[in-house]
Design an enzyme around this catalytic site. Structure first.
Site, short mmCIF file in Angstrom:
data_model
loop_
_atom_site.label_atom_id
_atom_site.label_comp_id
_atom_site.label_asym_id
_atom_site.label_seq_id
_atom_site.Cartn_x
_atom_site.Cartn_y
_atom_site.Cartn_z
N SER A 122 0.85 -1.19 0.00
CA SER A 122 0.00 0.00 0.00
C SER A 122 0.88 1.23 0.00
CB SER A 122 -0.93 -0.01 1.21
OG SER A 122 -0.18 0.32 2.36
N LYS A 123 0.24 2.36 -0.15
CA LYS A 123 0.94 3.62 -0.35
C LYS A 123 2.02 3.88 0.71
CE LYS A 123 -0.12 8.47 -1.14
NZ LYS A 123 -1.16 9.43 -1.48
#
Ligand code: GLU
Length: 451
Positions: free
Chosen positions: A221-222
């Site tokens: 994820s980011k």
């Protein structure tokens, strides 16, 4: 005669360029270069709420940093074809007219109908087989909900066309021959295939690339380390190292050397060599590629990147002779450090001799009361040298150690800390040579005088 290859990278401006997106762009680029085809960049920005110029710039600057140049831009005025060259990209937000025309076409052909203000696609009731060059044939059976009502929205009641529709229309309009994208889109592809057929054309060939996961197998994820291309820029990785590593995340071929540039590997890039298993992102491996590529880097470029890294850290080299700046940077090249760390390795070259900053731990370890008289002597010997170079400095230091009956390290470490402020750094004799007779003398004398 085979149709010339046209591929595309079609990111949505989400605010950052994900490493998986960068790899998708790279695989498309490699395939275009390998086939002599065209690499199109298309910004999928129909979702106005998320659009911003900055979000687009992040993508463009990330691609430029990686050297992934796109080949054409949109039709302008009465030009009789897309403009070639590093122009563009295409923006979906500028293509509303095309989507309206294509929506009308579907209505006319009886494949779309209006309901509750939205435009719906009359989806096929048959299962669809997606022939995928990586995953093989994928049959996607209809879900229970889809059996009851398989139709889906093309244009929402607020007038905004949905992703599936514009994505397919653009691939169709742009003559895309191969859709190379992340496996997370495989589940959308039945819709896309059905839509192509409704337009009366066969879909492009699909190659869905396995995802990039974290080392522990979780989805990236980011916030995960290494997820954003900007983090490589900020940490000072070499783009060629990132490219090399990303190429091997999900692709492998026989007899490919470990280190390569994208230009070198492009002729070898076959979609059939894309792996089926998910790849795992390993920052340690990326660091290894950075190390290797940095050591091989053309010195001029290393110096330039080094100077930029110092400037980012507030260290100005402009007041020093260019030959000194270059020689100073080059003493750090073989260390293969991230450019973010470079100031630690070369900052001492660019401070006044009486302003060297001492790392407290290094100082406590090396600049002991016993070391100071040794430094005094070493300074005298260095001052008397007819030639001030790495070889003569090394010979002198070693001879003095023997003479005084101390280990070489008893001179090396205090000398290093006196001249650089730290126990770690470039090779001592080389850094002394670059600093030069005068600076070395002043720095040693400053410490000796403190005793
Ligand atoms: N805009 C889509 C995305 O960023 C692109 C999907 C595709 O490549 O077809 O995931």
């Amino acid at each position: 005669m085979s149709v010339p290859v046209r591929v595309r990278f079609a990111p949505s401006p989400t605010g950052y360029l994900h490493v998986g997106g960068a790899r998708t762009a790279l695989f498309n680029w490699l395939y275009a270069r390998r086939t002599g085809g065209t690499f199109v960049l298309r910004i999928e920005d129909t979702d106005n709420a998320r659009n911003s110029q900055e979000a687009v710039d992040v993508i463009l600057s990330g691609l430029r940093w990686l050297g992934l140049d796109w080949d054409e831009g949109p039709l302008t005025g009465d030009a009789n074809g897309p403009v070639k060259g590093n122009v563009g990209p295409y923006f979906q937000s500028q293509r509303g007219e095309i989507y309206r025309r294509r929506a009308d076409e579907l209505k006319t052909k009886g494949h779309a109908y209006e309901k509750d203000g939205a435009l719906f696609f009359r989806m096929t009731r048959e299962p669809i087989t997606i022939p995928d060059l990586v995953v093989g044939d994928v049959v996607r059976p209809l879900t229970d909900r889809e059996v009851l009502d398989p139709d889906w929205v093309l244009i929402r009641s607020d007038g905004v066309p949905v992703f599936h529709f514009v994505n397919v229309v653009d691939d169709l309009e742009m003559g895309i021959t191969h859709v190379i994208r992340g496996e997370d889109h495989l589940s959308n592809t039945a819709k896309h295939v059905a839509l192509f057929r409704a337009f009366g054309v066969e879909p492009p060939k699909y190659a869905h690339i396995p995802l990039i996961l974290n080392l522990d197998g979780s989805k990236m994820s980011k916030r995960d380390q290494g997820a954003s291309v900007q983090s490589y820029v900020d940490d000072g990785y070499l783009p060629e190292a990132v490219i090399n590593y990303l190429s091997l995340l999900g692709w492998s071929a026989k007899d490919v050397p470990e280190l390569f540039t994208k230009e070198e590997i492009a002729p070898r890039f076959e979609l059939s060599d894309i792996n089926r298993a998910n790849a795992r992102f390993d920052l340690k491996k990326l660091e290894h590629f950075h190390f290797e590529h940095t050591r091989k880097l053309e010195p001029k470029r290393f110096v330039q990147l080094g100077v930029e890294a110092l400037l980012k850290a507030g260290i100005h080299t402009a007041g020093f002779p260019p030959s000194y700046v270059a020689a100073a940077q080059l003493t750090a090249q073989e260390k293969g450090k991230l450019f973010k760390e470079l100031p630690i390795w070369t900052d001492f070259y660019f401070v006044d001799d009486d302003a060297v900053v001492f790392d407290p731990e290094s100082k406590a370890k090396a600049l002991t009361p016993t070391a100071l008289p040794l430094l005094q002597k070493l300074g005298e010997r260095f001052a008397a040298l007819p030639e001030f170079n790495a070889a003569s400095l090394e010979a002198t230091l070693k001879a003095l150690a023997t003479e005084l009956g101390v280990k070489v390290g008893a001179l090396v470490q205090p000398c290093r800390v006196a001249c650089t402020g730290r126990l770690v750094g470039p090779s001592l004799y080389h850094l002394l040579e670059v600093l030069g007779r005068e600076k070395v003398a002043k720095r040693l004398a400053r410490i000796a005088a403190a005793s």
